[in-house]
Design a protein around this motif. Structure first.
Motif, short mmCIF file in Angstrom:
data_model
loop_
_atom_site.label_atom_id
_atom_site.label_comp_id
_atom_site.label_asym_id
_atom_site.label_seq_id
_atom_site.Cartn_x
_atom_site.Cartn_y
_atom_site.Cartn_z
N GLY A 67 0.81 -1.22 0.00
CA GLY A 67 0.00 0.00 0.00
C GLY A 67 0.84 1.26 0.00
N GLU A 68 1.95 1.23 0.74
CA GLU A 68 2.84 2.39 0.77
C GLU A 68 3.49 2.61 -0.58
OE1 GLU A 68 4.22 2.42 5.46
OE2 GLU A 68 5.23 1.09 4.04
N ARG A 69 3.86 1.53 -1.25
CA ARG A 69 4.44 1.66 -2.60
C ARG A 69 3.43 2.25 -3.57
NH1 ARG A 69 9.07 -1.82 -3.58
NH2 ARG A 69 8.37 -2.15 -5.72
N GLN A 70 2.16 1.85 -3.43
CA GLN A 70 1.12 2.40 -4.28
C GLN A 70 0.96 3.90 -4.07
OE1 GLN A 70 0.55 0.32 -6.85
NE2 GLN A 70 -1.65 0.54 -6.63
N ARG A 71 1.00 4.32 -2.80
CA ARG A 71 0.86 5.75 -2.51
C ARG A 71 2.07 6.53 -3.02
NH1 ARG A 71 0.04 6.22 3.47
NH2 ARG A 71 0.31 3.99 3.69
N ALA A 72 3.25 5.93 -2.92
CA ALA A 72 4.44 6.59 -3.46
C ALA A 72 4.33 6.72 -4.98
CB ALA A 72 5.69 5.81 -3.07
N ALA A 73 3.80 5.70 -5.62
CA ALA A 73 3.61 5.75 -7.07
C ALA A 73 2.61 6.84 -7.45
CB ALA A 73 3.14 4.39 -7.59
N LEU A 74 1.58 7.01 -6.62
CA LEU A 74 0.62 8.08 -6.87
C LEU A 74 1.29 9.44 -6.76
CD1 LEU A 74 -2.31 8.98 -7.36
CD2 LEU A 74 -2.66 8.87 -4.89
N ALA A 75 2.14 9.62 -5.74
CA ALA A 75 2.87 10.88 -5.60
C ALA A 75 3.74 11.13 -6.81
CB ALA A 75 3.71 10.85 -4.33
N ARG A 76 4.43 10.09 -7.29
CA ARG A 76 5.28 10.23 -8.47
C ARG A 76 4.46 10.63 -9.69
NH1 ARG A 76 8.87 5.11 -10.01
NH2 ARG A 76 6.79 4.19 -10.29
N ALA A 77 3.29 10.03 -9.84
CA ALA A 77 2.44 10.36 -10.99
C ALA A 77 1.95 11.80 -10.92
CB ALA A 77 1.25 9.40 -11.05
N LEU A 78 1.56 12.25 -9.74
CA LEU A 78 1.03 13.61 -9.59
C LEU A 78 2.11 14.67 -9.72
CD1 LEU A 78 -1.50 13.07 -6.67
CD2 LEU A 78 -2.01 13.39 -9.09
N LEU A 79 3.35 14.30 -9.46
CA LEU A 79 4.44 15.27 -9.55
C LEU A 79 4.61 15.80 -10.97
CD1 LEU A 79 6.67 16.67 -7.88
CD2 LEU A 79 8.18 14.76 -8.46
N THR A 80 4.19 15.02 -11.94
CA THR A 80 4.32 15.44 -13.35
C THR A 80 3.20 16.38 -13.78
OG1 THR A 80 3.06 13.51 -14.14
CG2 THR A 80 5.45 13.25 -13.91
N ALA A 81 2.32 16.78 -12.82
CA ALA A 81 1.18 17.66 -13.12
C ALA A 81 0.35 17.12 -14.29
CB ALA A 81 1.67 19.07 -13.43
N PRO A 82 -0.19 15.91 -14.14
CA PRO A 82 -0.93 15.28 -15.25
C PRO A 82 -2.26 15.96 -15.52
CG PRO A 82 -1.22 14.01 -13.25
CD PRO A 82 -0.21 15.08 -12.92
N GLU A 83 -2.73 15.77 -16.74
CA GLU A 83 -4.04 16.29 -17.13
C GLU A 83 -5.16 15.33 -16.77
OE1 GLU A 83 -4.11 18.06 -21.14
OE2 GLU A 83 -1.91 17.88 -21.10
N ALA A 84 -4.82 14.08 -16.46
CA ALA A 84 -5.79 13.08 -16.01
C ALA A 84 -5.03 12.06 -15.17
CB ALA A 84 -6.45 12.39 -17.20
N VAL A 85 -5.73 11.46 -14.21
CA VAL A 85 -5.13 10.45 -13.33
C VAL A 85 -5.90 9.15 -13.47
CG1 VAL A 85 -4.63 9.80 -10.94
CG2 VAL A 85 -4.30 12.16 -11.68
N LEU A 86 -5.16 8.06 -13.75
CA LEU A 86 -5.72 6.72 -13.81
C LEU A 86 -5.01 5.89 -12.76
CD1 LEU A 86 -5.55 6.23 -17.70
CD2 LEU A 86 -7.46 7.15 -16.37
N ALA A 87 -5.75 5.34 -11.81
CA ALA A 87 -5.12 4.64 -10.68
C ALA A 87 -5.80 3.30 -10.44
CB ALA A 87 -5.19 5.50 -9.42
N ASP A 88 -4.98 2.26 -10.29
CA ASP A 88 -5.46 0.91 -10.07
C ASP A 88 -5.17 0.49 -8.64
OD1 ASP A 88 -6.50 -1.57 -10.47
OD2 ASP A 88 -5.12 -2.19 -12.04
#
Length: 211
Positions: free
Chosen positions: A140-161
């Motif tokens: 779960g912690e790795r998933q949350r870290a991956a979410l932080a990494r994805a959001l750091l790129t300032a995405p226009e859309a977020v897809l999360a599994d």
């Protein structure tokens, strides 16, 4: 922004998604639920342009996926923050270095970006783990870290599994989040005015308000 119209996907003769229509626009927040094997990850991969349907149309940022080159699809994916269950980290790097990796491959990382990464890591509840090696974290912690990494790129859309954790999900970026965690859905729905979608037998429907 991301649009699926009457999409059907089959693997080995088994229909995984059947006549699915979905539009993900700025400000939208969808929780995607359903039993294991229902096709949640397949739907996310369609939205990411990682696969094409047997029937129907997928449009990414206004362009038909069927008409996009592999380079154009890759460019579209770079405009998204994508978090899959099989999160990949480099174990010889710290968690901070892994989160910053999409930027360090391009050149030096400045103090402002490091501060943004630290803020996001705190937001996902991992502010005290910046120097930790990824293999010391729970799934779960790795998933949350991956979410932080994805959001750091300032995405226009977020897809999360299947991301986990109690987070303040207020954001204007459109979000499609696949999850089995009903407690997370109940906690987050009032904050983000989320709609809940359910996949079953290949069909996508709006889930009841009781969730």
């Amino acid at each position: 922004m991301i649009d699926l119209s009457q999409v059907t996907v089959a693997f080995g003769g088994r229909v995984v998604l059947s006549d699915v229509t979905l539009s993900l626009q700025p400000g939208d927040f969808f929780f995607l639920t359903g039993p294991s094997g229902a096709g949640k990850t397949t739907l996310l991969r369609l939205c990411a342009g990682s696969m094409t349907p047997a029937q129907g149309e997928v449009r990414l940022f206004g362009r038909p996926l069927s008409e996009m080159t592999s380079d154009a699809r890759a460019s579209a994916r770079r405009r998204m923050g994508i978090v899959y269950q099989d999160t990949q980290f480099l174990d010889h790097l710290s968690l901070e270095e892994n989160v910053l990796l999409p930027f360090t491959v391009r050149g030096p990382v400045d103090a402002e970006l490091r501060a943004q990464a630290a803020d996001l890591m705190t937001w996902v509840g991992l502010g005290g783990h910046m120097a930790a090696p990824p293999q010391t974290l729970s799934g779960g912690e790795r998933q949350r870290a991956a979410l932080a990494r994805a959001l750091l790129t300032a995405p226009e859309a977020v897809l999360a599994d299947e991301p986990t954790g109690n987070l303040d999900w207020e954001m204007s970026t459109p979000v499609l989040m696949a999850t089995h965690d009903l407690a997370l859905i109940r906690a987050a729905k009032p904050l983000v005015n989320a709609r809940v979608l359910r996949l079953k037998d290949g069909r996508l429907t709006q889930a009841g308000a009781a969730l």
